[in-house]
Structures are given as C-alpha cells and as structure tokens.
Scaffold this active site. Structure first.
Site, PDB file in Angstrom:
ATOM      1  CB  CYS A 167      49.557  65.700  87.055  1.00  0.00           C
ATOM      2  SG  CYS A 167      47.605  65.711  88.849  1.00  0.00           S
ATOM      3  CG  HIS A 306      48.809  61.416  82.848  1.00  0.00           C
ATOM      4  ND1 HIS A 306      48.913  62.382  83.774  1.00  0.00           N
ATOM      5  CD2 HIS A 306      47.263  61.858  84.315  1.00  0.00           C
ATOM      6  CE1 HIS A 306      49.052  62.986  84.759  1.00  0.00           C
ATOM      7  NE2 HIS A 306      48.217  62.615  85.161  1.00  0.00           N
ATOM      8  CD  GLU A 317      46.296  58.109  79.864  1.00  0.00           C
ATOM      9  OE1 GLU A 317      47.791  57.935  79.336  1.00  0.00           O
ATOM     10  OE2 GLU A 317      47.064  57.269  81.391  1.00  0.00           O
ATOM     11  CG  HIS A 343      50.707  61.760  89.691  1.00  0.00           C
ATOM     12  ND1 HIS A 343      51.621  62.451  89.300  1.00  0.00           N
ATOM     13  CD2 HIS A 343      49.794  61.927  89.407  1.00  0.00           C
ATOM     14  CE1 HIS A 343      50.896  63.281  88.307  1.00  0.00           C
ATOM     15  NE2 HIS A 343      49.861  62.954  89.013  1.00  0.00           N
ATOM     16  CG  PHE A 402      43.441  66.601  90.294  1.00  0.00           C
ATOM     17  CD1 PHE A 402      43.422  66.048  89.994  1.00  0.00           C
ATOM     18  CD2 PHE A 402      43.745  67.264  91.591  1.00  0.00           C
ATOM     19  CE1 PHE A 402      43.234  64.469  90.877  1.00  0.00           C
ATOM     20  CE2 PHE A 402      43.674  65.931  92.476  1.00  0.00           C
ATOM     21  CZ  PHE A 402      43.375  64.736  91.811  1.00  0.00           C
TER      22      PHE A 402
END
Length: 416
Positions: A167, A306, A317, A343, A402
């Site tokens: 990501c 994110h 986050e 996403h 990830f």
C-alpha cells in the site's frame, strides 16, 4: 538550486482513473462533492462471497483509448496506467520532441500486478495444458509492465522501475522519482501507481485474512476513523504525476500545481501485516519527511491520511499523528479519501498525491465521507462528510503498507 544545493521539484501534470472519476479533475471534484465510489461488485459473481462490495472504475473504455489490439495484450492495471499517463502528459503540455529523453524516466508501482490475467491464464492452463497459455501472459502479469509500457509509449530512456511495497508503493514511486530529479539524475519523471485486483482471488485472499469490510451497505463499508469500521474496501485505478525540475518547467512556461518538497520512507520491521502498535515507524517517517522538506509540524495545513478503515491502521495512524504534531494535532485537518475511492493498494498513494496537489491548488479539503460514530482512539479533525475551504500551504500524504512499509510525501504551495 536551494541553499543545500538540491534542485527544486515541481508537479506540472496530473492524470487519474479512479472509482469516482475517469480523469484527475473529475475525481477530485467528486471527492469534494462526497461521491462514494463503492457499490456491489460487477467484475465477478459474488453469490458465494462474504464480501459483496468494491470500488470499481466505471465507464472505462480501454478499446477506445488504446485500441482493441493493444488492449488484448495488457492487463487492466496497465490499461489504467496508460490512460492516466496520457492525461498527465497532455495536462503538463510537455513537448516530448524538445526534452532530453535520456533524462526523463518512469517509476510506476503496482502492488499485485496482473492478477486478473494470472487467474484467467491459470484456468486456461488447467483446461488446455500450461504450455497453451497466452504468449503475452508473463508481460501482462508482471508488476513492472505499466512502467514499461509508459516508457515505450513516450520513448523515455531514463530510469524505468516499479517499487512493489504494497500500500506504500504509489507514494514510494513518486518519492523515488522526486529524488531522481532533486539529486540531478533526471529533469522529468512520470510516476505513480496502478492496480486492478478486484478479482475472485484478490477479494478472496483479503477476505480470508479478515482485512476487508463485509458490510452490505456502501455507505457503511469504507468508514475510516469511525468506531464501527471493520476493514477496507478494495478499489482499482491509476494515477500518474509529471514531475519536473523547476528551471526546466519555468523555461517552457509550465503550469505548476505545487512543489514536491519532501519525502521519507522506512520500515516498521515488526509484522507482515500489522503496523507497529506504538506507531514508531510512521512517527519517524513523518518526522523525516518534514525535515527533508525543511518545514516544522506547525507549518502543515492538512494531512491526507492512509486511513484504510481497518481497526489497527486508523488507531495507530492517529497515535502517530498525535506524537508528531502534539497539541496541534487536535486542530489539524486529517481526512481519508479512501472513504470514497476505496483502497487502491499500490495505486492508493498516487491517487492521494494527485488529490493533495489539487487540495493545494484549490484550497479545498476533501472530506472523510460517511463518518458517523466517534472513536475515542481516533480523535482527530477528520473533516467529516463535507469538503471544507481552507488555506492549504503544506500538505502531508501518508502511506503505510503491509510488510511495515511507510512512505510520506510533503507538498507545498508553489510561489514563484
């Protein structure tokens, strides 16, 4: 040159194909309007699937854009990338005959590559024998082929690569391209990300690891920072930016969206999927990016988070943002456009960089859509549900992938 002898890098072209628009301007306006791109999956039959929703690109006509013959030789992620690149190049008004092609390159990420092609050709191989699969199978499937096709299309002979960092990939592609220009190796770079993994195996794999939202309601599926969040929603698409060295852009009278002022990337080195619980990697990455740009936390106007909508990501986050910004975190606008686009994996950071540049240009902050239930562990100004006019001089764009991959871009309003 700046005082530290590093060259200034600016953004002069934008292109995007997203679940909420077929170009960059349309996509950003849809985000400001609070358009949700999430709907029932049409790419395959979800009768036996727990996950019924995704953020698919709608109305994309690859044949018209690229030609039927070429389309048959490209996976969907590459088609998206070429369409976004064509828009970005046109938007930049670059004359390809006038640039030094050996100092122009391409860095485009994809997290998974041609997953749809892999699935289709595997089925064909089981039915007919694996030596009967398409001779185009490998070049259609491998992650670097979006970058390769773009370089071929524009005859660009500089660096051509593909960071595959889950990501964080799209953000790292832009950051790597930024460094190519800033450090003197290139004058022009096309960069971004592309993804098309709304397939039975893609959705099934993320469902199996409990990463996806299983909500049946499009308005309660991708809900970053909301206490009822239960996972992310898969998206697809691409975004490409044209970066240029400042004097190169000025010499041709280019329109400048923003300065790309700083970049950092690091790794949690903690777990293959979960973020470090204390947010140490994200904290360090944001601090390094700010230092790279020569700005302090109080200079930041907005963060495009994110913000995936998974329980762990949003909590971690939030904690990282509070650690970096201290008392200012309470009043700092932080929104997640994944609430509208889903996403996009390796393309997520690229789409969000496009949105960040347009946020700066238009002084409008996109919202976190469908935010309803406050979470005590995610107490931020998430720009809930409605876009907000606000002076956006310095914008951060966060990507946390990830494998513990973290990447942060700092964009700044350009002043001549």
């Amino acid at each position: 040159m700046t005082a530290n002898n590093k060259r200034v890098v600016v953004i002069t072209g934008l292109g995007a194909v997203t679940p909420i628009g077929l170009n960059a301007a349309e996509s950003f306006q849809a985000a400001l309007d609070g358009v949700c791109g999430i709907a029932p999956i049409t790419a395959f039959d979800t009768t036996d699937s727990k996950v019924k929703l995704a953020a698919e690109v709608k109305g994309f006509d690859a044949d018209a854009l690229l030609g039927k013959r070429e389309v048959r030789r490209m996976d969907r992620f590459t088609q998206f990338a070429l369409a976004a690149a064509a828009e970005a190049v046109q938007d930049s008004a670059l004359d390809m005959e006038q640039i030094d092609r050996c100092r122009a390159g391409v860095i485009v990420s994809s997290g998974i590559g041609g997953l749809g092609t892999i699935e289709a050709e595997h089925t064909k191989g089981e039915q007919r024998g694996f030596e009967r699969v398409s001779p185009h199978f490998i070049p259609m499937a491998i992650c670097n082929m979006a970058a390769g096709h773009i370089a071929i299309a524009y005859d660009l002979h500089g660096v051509c690569s593909c960071p595959v960092t889950a990501c964080a990939g799209g953000t790292m592609a832009i950051g790597d391209a930024f460094r190519q220009i800033r450090d003197g190796y290139a004058d022009v770079m096309l960069c971004g990300g592309a993804e098309a993994s709304i397939t039975p195996l893609g959705i099934g794999g993320f469902t199996s690891m409990k990463a996806l939202s299983e909500s049946a309601d499009p308005n309660r599926a991708s809900i970053p920072f909301d206490a009822e969040r239960g996972g992310f929603v898969m998206g697809e698409g691409a975004a490409i930016l044209v970066l240029e060295e400042l004097s190169h852009a000025k010499a041709r009278g280019a329109h400048i969206y923003a300065e790309l002022a700083g970049y950092a990337a690091n790794c949690d080195a903690y777990h293959i999927t979960a973020p470090a619980p204390d947010g140490a990697g994200a904290i360090a990455c944001m601090r390094q990016a700010l230092a790279d740009a020569g700005v302090v936390p109080g200079d930041v106007s907005y963060i495009n988070a994110h913000g995936t909508g998974t329980p762990l990501n949003d909590k971690t986050e939030t904690a990282a943002i509070k650690a970096v910004f201290g008392a200012d975190a309470a009043k700092l606008p932080v929104s997640s456009t994944k609430s509208m686009t889903g996403h996009l994996l390796g393309a997520a950071g690229a789409v969000e960089a496009v949105f960040s540049a347009l946020t700066i240009q238009r002084d409008m902050l996109p919202p976190t859509l469908n935010y309803l239930v406050e979470d005590a562990e995610c107490q931020l100004d998430v720009v809930p549900n409605r876009a907000r006019p606000a002076k956006a001089n310095v914008v951060l764009s966060n990507s946390l992938g990830f494998g513990g991959h973290n990447a942060v871009l700092v964009l700044r309003k350009f002043t001549a």
